[in-house]
Design a protein around this motif. Structure first.
Motif, PDB file in Angstrom:
ATOM      1  N   CYS A 115     -56.561 -31.308  13.831  1.00  0.00           N
ATOM      2  CA  CYS A 115     -56.319 -32.848  13.602  1.00  0.00           C
ATOM      3  C   CYS A 115     -54.912 -32.958  12.292  1.00  0.00           C
ATOM      4  O   CYS A 115     -55.624 -32.576  11.247  1.00  0.00           O
ATOM      5  CB  CYS A 115     -57.640 -33.746  13.809  1.00  0.00           C
ATOM      6  N   LEU A 154     -53.928 -40.667  21.894  1.00  0.00           N
ATOM      7  CA  LEU A 154     -54.736 -42.267  22.692  1.00  0.00           C
ATOM      8  C   LEU A 154     -55.159 -42.956  22.746  1.00  0.00           C
ATOM      9  O   LEU A 154     -55.677 -44.230  22.267  1.00  0.00           O
ATOM     10  CB  LEU A 154     -56.464 -41.483  22.509  1.00  0.00           C
ATOM     11  N   ARG A 183     -60.969 -44.612  26.170  1.00  0.00           N
ATOM     12  CA  ARG A 183     -60.868 -43.838  24.422  1.00  0.00           C
ATOM     13  C   ARG A 183     -61.948 -42.978  24.338  1.00  0.00           C
ATOM     14  O   ARG A 183     -61.440 -41.514  24.875  1.00  0.00           O
ATOM     15  CB  ARG A 183     -60.658 -44.632  23.838  1.00  0.00           C
ATOM     16  N   GLN A 199     -61.064 -38.718  25.193  1.00  0.00           N
ATOM     17  CA  GLN A 199     -61.719 -38.006  24.485  1.00  0.00           C
ATOM     18  C   GLN A 199     -62.937 -37.579  24.326  1.00  0.00           C
ATOM     19  O   GLN A 199     -62.176 -35.667  24.665  1.00  0.00           O
ATOM     20  CB  GLN A 199     -62.696 -38.471  22.689  1.00  0.00           C
ATOM     21  N   GLU A 200     -63.495 -37.247  25.672  1.00  0.00           N
ATOM     22  CA  GLU A 200     -64.378 -36.171  26.348  1.00  0.00           C
ATOM     23  C   GLU A 200     -63.919 -35.574  26.713  1.00  0.00           C
ATOM     24  O   GLU A 200     -63.630 -34.385  27.434  1.00  0.00           O
ATOM     25  CB  GLU A 200     -65.194 -37.132  27.316  1.00  0.00           C
ATOM     26  N   THR A 238     -54.130 -38.669  14.539  1.00  0.00           N
ATOM     27  CA  THR A 238     -55.483 -39.223  14.653  1.00  0.00           C
ATOM     28  C   THR A 238     -54.682 -40.325  13.611  1.00  0.00           C
ATOM     29  O   THR A 238     -55.066 -40.298  12.534  1.00  0.00           O
ATOM     30  CB  THR A 238     -56.310 -39.277  16.167  1.00  0.00           C
ATOM     31  N   GLU A 295     -63.132 -39.477  15.921  1.00  0.00           N
ATOM     32  CA  GLU A 295     -61.954 -38.649  16.895  1.00  0.00           C
ATOM     33  C   GLU A 295     -61.609 -37.357  16.584  1.00  0.00           C
ATOM     34  O   GLU A 295     -61.516 -36.121  17.176  1.00  0.00           O
ATOM     35  CB  GLU A 295     -60.793 -39.535  17.205  1.00  0.00           C
ATOM     36  N   LEU A 344     -62.825 -33.189  17.993  1.00  0.00           N
ATOM     37  CA  LEU A 344     -62.472 -32.361  19.022  1.00  0.00           C
ATOM     38  C   LEU A 344     -61.771 -31.517  18.424  1.00  0.00           C
ATOM     39  O   LEU A 344     -61.218 -30.752  18.539  1.00  0.00           O
ATOM     40  CB  LEU A 344     -60.450 -33.097  19.393  1.00  0.00           C
ATOM     41  N   ALA A 380     -70.049 -35.210  23.108  1.00  0.00           N
ATOM     42  CA  ALA A 380     -69.419 -36.586  22.146  1.00  0.00           C
ATOM     43  C   ALA A 380     -71.150 -37.007  21.274  1.00  0.00           C
ATOM     44  O   ALA A 380     -70.790 -37.573  20.631  1.00  0.00           O
ATOM     45  CB  ALA A 380     -69.693 -37.746  22.985  1.00  0.00           C
ATOM     46  N   THR A 410     -62.783 -45.758  17.322  1.00  0.00           N
ATOM     47  CA  THR A 410     -64.250 -45.325  17.874  1.00  0.00           C
ATOM     48  C   THR A 410     -65.827 -45.889  17.908  1.00  0.00           C
ATOM     49  O   THR A 410     -66.666 -45.842  18.599  1.00  0.00           O
ATOM     50  CB  THR A 410     -64.526 -43.344  18.054  1.00  0.00           C
TER      51      THR A 410
END
Ligand SMILES: Nc1ncnc2c1ncn2[C@@H]1O[C@H](COP(=O)(O)OP(=O)(O)OP(=O)(O)O)[C@@H](O)[C@H]1O
Ligand SMILES: [Mg+2]
Lengths: 291, 269
Positions: free
Chosen positions: B36, B159, B167, B171-172, B189, B194, B198, B226, B268
């Motif tokens: 990420c 997202l 969202r 994500q899940e 992101t 997030e 991830l 999550a 989130t």
């Protein structure tokens, strides 16, 4: 994510559907009523002598003349002659224009080579080339068809070029990122992307093509609707002239409508677009407090 | 493997002004790794993705991509602004990557339908994207990228247009998809949570010109759920990334830092 309404929402759906139907019906009624009203006003004015019936014969007499000329085949002959010039010229000009515009849209070289030239020629009234065409091709059908084709060519070319150039760069980028190229790029991206503009060009071209074919027949023909109108003037037969005018108007309207149908069929993704302006009623209603 | 070395990227405006978007960015992404990228707005994250994917040529440095064996394009993009083709149906959009790779219509559509189902768009397969909401378009862009079969996914805030609930769901979903498919992913992101949920690693970029100022390895074992977001370890990492982001912008007045921070943390929470 269902688009079906919950129970109790059904009434609202019906109301929305009814509202849409009412809007459509109102548009249809208005579209018919206004011309009818104007025609009956004309009829009355001509019969009572408010306007000179020699110059403005009442619509009923024009209708009778139209029926007579249709029955003896004269009108059909003129119409066929005009269509025989209009349609080949239109198809020729549209194909050449779309191809040229498309090629210029994707090729920097072609654009640089032809762009300025076409931009200059675009402003030239195409009917002004008729004498030259007559000089080169003689008095046959060729110069008349070509005059139409040239007119259609430029309008289609310029619209197609703009359509290709105006395809969203983000869409092009997406296509590129997925490796689109060659015929696939053409089929999935460039053609549909430019299609709305091409069809706009084709629709504009229909009107201009009718203008040009009539103008050509004014001066260089002894048949066709243009000839009918011009000849009626020289013979001072306004009723025949109006028959010619009406037929030209109907011809233009029918061709435009055909293109509108083709457009809806060719551009199905555009059908989902909402109308540009909300009807005034909804705007007004939003202001009044609800009970 | 996807590797970039000493990437520089300059943009020259029509007025001749030079803007440096990327400064000596290097990164190496292993096969099947999920990386990420976080950083302030305008720091060059999108530019970095475009360079990685070969859409832009870097002004300096080099990108290496292990060539794929299949016919599918080596990378699939999910663009920040979706890049949905308005004249193709939702199904044809999802199948676009495969079609462009020369796969036949029948097979492409079948694969596309499966992915549309997985992102919850089956119902709209025959509609045109004009009828989709922003979040639905984004899911379509995701379906298209996954359906293309490319081993590498480059996702630019995939997202970002979704409401918080959707969202979290997505994500899940993304987590699950990735754990099944094991693609190599680079994802930009603005949401720290997030990124930590991830990613295997989080790269923190500085303000423009963008450089990678920090790399944070996310130690949570796979498969993740999550639920890890509620653990103290997660909270500590969150603070760590936040500090890295703050530190990545020296010389910026405190007020603007706070404003930008709010945006960076959003999504989130
Ligand atoms: N095509 C371009 N031409 C000129 N400048 C550009 C171009 N693309 C990006 N830039 C500039 O490069 C810088 C980085 O842009 P980029 O889109 O990569 O930022 P970003 O990190 O993705 O921002 P955001 O988080 O807001 O999406 C910006 O200052 C932008 O103005
Ligand atoms: Mg960006």
């Amino acid at each position: 994510m269902s688009i079906r309404p919950q129970t109790g929402g059904e009434e609202a759906v019906h109301r929305a559907v009814r509202g849409a139907r009412r809007d459509a019906a109102r548009a249809a009624v208005l579209g018919l009523a206004v011309p009818l009203l104007l025609l009956s006003g004309w009829e009355a004015a001509a019969r009572t002598g408010v306007v000179d019936a020699l110059l403005f014969p009442p619509p009923s007499r024009i209708a009778a003349q139209l029926a007579a000329m249709t029955a003896d085949g004269e009108l059909g002959g003129h119409l066929a002659a005009t269509l025989g010039r209009l349609l080949p010229g239109y198809v020729l000009g549209a194909l050449a224009g779309a191809l040229t515009g498309f090629a210029m849209g994707v090729s920097v070289t072609l654009r640089a080579a032809l762009g300025p030239l076409f931009a200059a020629l675009y402003c030239l009234p195409k009917i002004a080339t008729l004498p030259l065409l007559l000089l080169v091709f003689g008095l046959g059908e060729t110069p008349k068809v070509l005059a139409v084709a040239i007119t259609v060519f430029f309008v289609t070319q310029i619209n197609t070029l703009a359509g290709v150039r105006r395809i969203d760069t983000r869409v092009l980028e997406t296509a590129r990122s997925y490796g689109a190229s060659g015929p696939r790029l053409l089929r999935f991206v460039l053609l549909p992307g430019a299609a709305p503009a091409i069809l706009t060009g084709l629709r504009t071209a229909v009107g201009l093509a009718v203008v040009v074919v009539v103008a050509v027949e004014f001066v260089a023909s002894d048949n066709g609707l243009g000839f009918l109108i011009w000849n009626s003037w020289t013979l001072f037969r306004p009723d025949r002239m109006y028959v010619g005018l009406v037929t030209v108007a109907v011809l233009g309207a029918v061709l435009s409508a055909a293109l509108a149908v083709a457009e809806r069929w060719l551009l199905p993704w555009q059908a989902a677009r909402p109308p540009l302006f909300a009807p005034w009623r909804t705007l007004l209603r939003a202001r009044t407090p609800r009970s | 493997m996807l590797a970039a070395e000493d990437i520089d990227c300059y943009f020259v405006s029509p007025e001749g002004e030079v803007l440096q978007a990327l400064d000596q960015v290097s990164l190496a992404v292993e096969d099947g790794e999920f990386v990420c990228v976080v950083g302030p707005s305008g720091c060059g994250k999108s530019t970095l993705l475009r360079v990685l994917g070969g859409l832009d040529a870097p002004s300096g440095g080099s990108v290496r991509l292990r060539p794929g064996l299949s016919v599918v394009p080596p990378v699939a993009f999910v663009f920040q602004d979706f890049g949905v083709l308005p004249w193709l149906t939702v199904r044809a959009n999802a199948a676009f990557g495969l079609r462009m790779a020369g796969v036949g219509r029948r097979l492409s559509d079948r694969v596309a339908d499966r992915w549309l189902g997985r992102v919850g768009l089956s119902e709209f397969a025959d509609a045109y994207p004009g009828r989709l909401s922003g979040g639905m378009r984004q899911r379509l862009a995701l379906a298209r990228a996954f359906a293309s079969g490319s081993p590498v996914l480059l996702m630019d805030e995939p997202l970002g247009a979704l409401d918080p609930q959707t969202r979290v769901q997505m994500q899940e979903h993304l987590l699950e998809l990735w754990q099944q498919e094991h693609k190599t992913v680079v994802m930009v992101t603005h949401s720290i949570d997030e990124a930590l949920l991830l990613g295997d690693r989080v790269l923190v970029m500085s303000d423009r010109p963008g450089t990678v100022t920090d790399t944070i390895t996310v130690p949570f074992p796979r498969p993740r759920t999550a639920g890890i977001q509620d653990t103290p370890a997660f909270a500590r990492l969150r603070v760590r990334v936040r500090q890295a982001l703050r530190g990545s912008r020296p010389g910026i007045p405190a007020q603007r830092t706070d404003g930008a921070d709010a945006r960076t943390d959003g999504g989130t929470e």
